[in-house]
Design an enzyme around this catalytic site. Sequence first.
Site, PDB file in Angstrom:
ATOM      1  N   ASN A  89      17.219   0.028 -73.035  1.00  0.00           N
ATOM      2  CA  ASN A  89      18.166  -0.664 -71.870  1.00  0.00           C
ATOM      3  C   ASN A  89      16.728  -1.711 -71.587  1.00  0.00           C
ATOM      4  O   ASN A  89      16.896  -3.063 -71.952  1.00  0.00           O
ATOM      5  CB  ASN A  89      18.045  -0.035 -70.533  1.00  0.00           C
ATOM      6  CG  ASN A  89      17.700  -1.263 -69.515  1.00  0.00           C
ATOM      7  OD1 ASN A  89      19.087  -2.028 -69.348  1.00  0.00           O
ATOM      8  ND2 ASN A  89      16.969  -1.200 -68.906  1.00  0.00           N
ATOM      9  N   TYR A 154      15.416 -13.845 -78.378  1.00  0.00           N
ATOM     10  CA  TYR A 154      16.104 -12.836 -77.937  1.00  0.00           C
ATOM     11  C   TYR A 154      17.191 -12.628 -78.894  1.00  0.00           C
ATOM     12  O   TYR A 154      17.660 -11.968 -78.646  1.00  0.00           O
ATOM     13  CB  TYR A 154      16.488 -13.972 -76.473  1.00  0.00           C
ATOM     14  CG  TYR A 154      17.284 -12.601 -75.706  1.00  0.00           C
ATOM     15  CD1 TYR A 154      16.494 -11.311 -75.177  1.00  0.00           C
ATOM     16  CD2 TYR A 154      18.456 -12.989 -75.326  1.00  0.00           C
ATOM     17  CE1 TYR A 154      17.019 -10.868 -73.875  1.00  0.00           C
ATOM     18  CE2 TYR A 154      19.080 -12.105 -74.029  1.00  0.00           C
ATOM     19  CZ  TYR A 154      18.869 -11.360 -73.671  1.00  0.00           C
ATOM     20  OH  TYR A 154      19.336 -10.402 -72.324  1.00  0.00           O
TER      21      TYR A 154
END
Length: 246
Positions: A89, A154
């Site tokens: 995560n 990203y």
Amino acid sequence: MSKKQVVLVTGAGRGIGKAIVRALASPTRFVYIHYSTSADGASALAEELAREGKEARTVQADLSDPAAAKNMIAEIVDESGQLDILVNNAGLTRDQLTVRMTDEDYDAVIQVNQTAPFILMREAAKIMMRKRWGRIINISSVVGLKGNAGQINYAASKAAVIAMTKSLARELAGRSVTVNSVAPGFIETDMTAVLSEKVRTQYLDTIPMHRLGKPEDVAAIVDFLASEKANYITGQTISVDGGMNL
Ligand code: NAD
């Protein structure tokens, strides 16, 4: 399963990771709550779970350091002898338009969002393959599916997570180890709190449900993918985005 399942959730002291820990924690599981720099959130979460009779402990690692990522799995396996559920995560953003993005900002995001999940998956896979059971769940992003201006680093890392999920799912399918991704849209956390009102409004216009998601919305699907109910699901990317990826 006679022994407790051992769970590792990275970046779990706050935000989506914290909600995932709350969803996965149970009397039949032992949860490692990973944090990077600030122990406070992770420690408070471990204490909250202890009050509910659920076992957990915090574990520290800077995931921009590949050796630290590898050592964290070794530490967990040394201590508990197993690792059954891994949730990748932890993640970070260093947003900038491509023409202005530095090599350092590109590399920083790739290291934490792509290289660290690779190392953690590789080390976890060795344990899970032997046990012939395991769950790997990677938090990707709608940005990994659609791209986003100002997030080339990203987007690349989150698309890589999806490709790695599919590749490893193929390698581990015969051992009853499933590997899946979850692709959140725009979720209310510290990561999105930094965005300006103008950007938030622009995002809202791209969400068919016209509202932001909650960390618990992401945690619910992670909980399902980690369960026996998801035995026959592998290599998938599940969007939790109010319809952004329609
Ligand atoms: P957040 O910033 O609250 O949490 C990110 C976590 O990653 C933090 O716990 C942080 O400590 C950890 N982290 C960052 N750099 C690290 C490093 N070098 N070493 C170890 N840990 C590090 O954000 P969040 O919104 O809860 O994000 C959780 C995940 O969900 C991330 O992978 C993010 O990319 C993804 N995601 C979030 C959204 C959203 O809208 N919030 C949307 C799509 C995907």
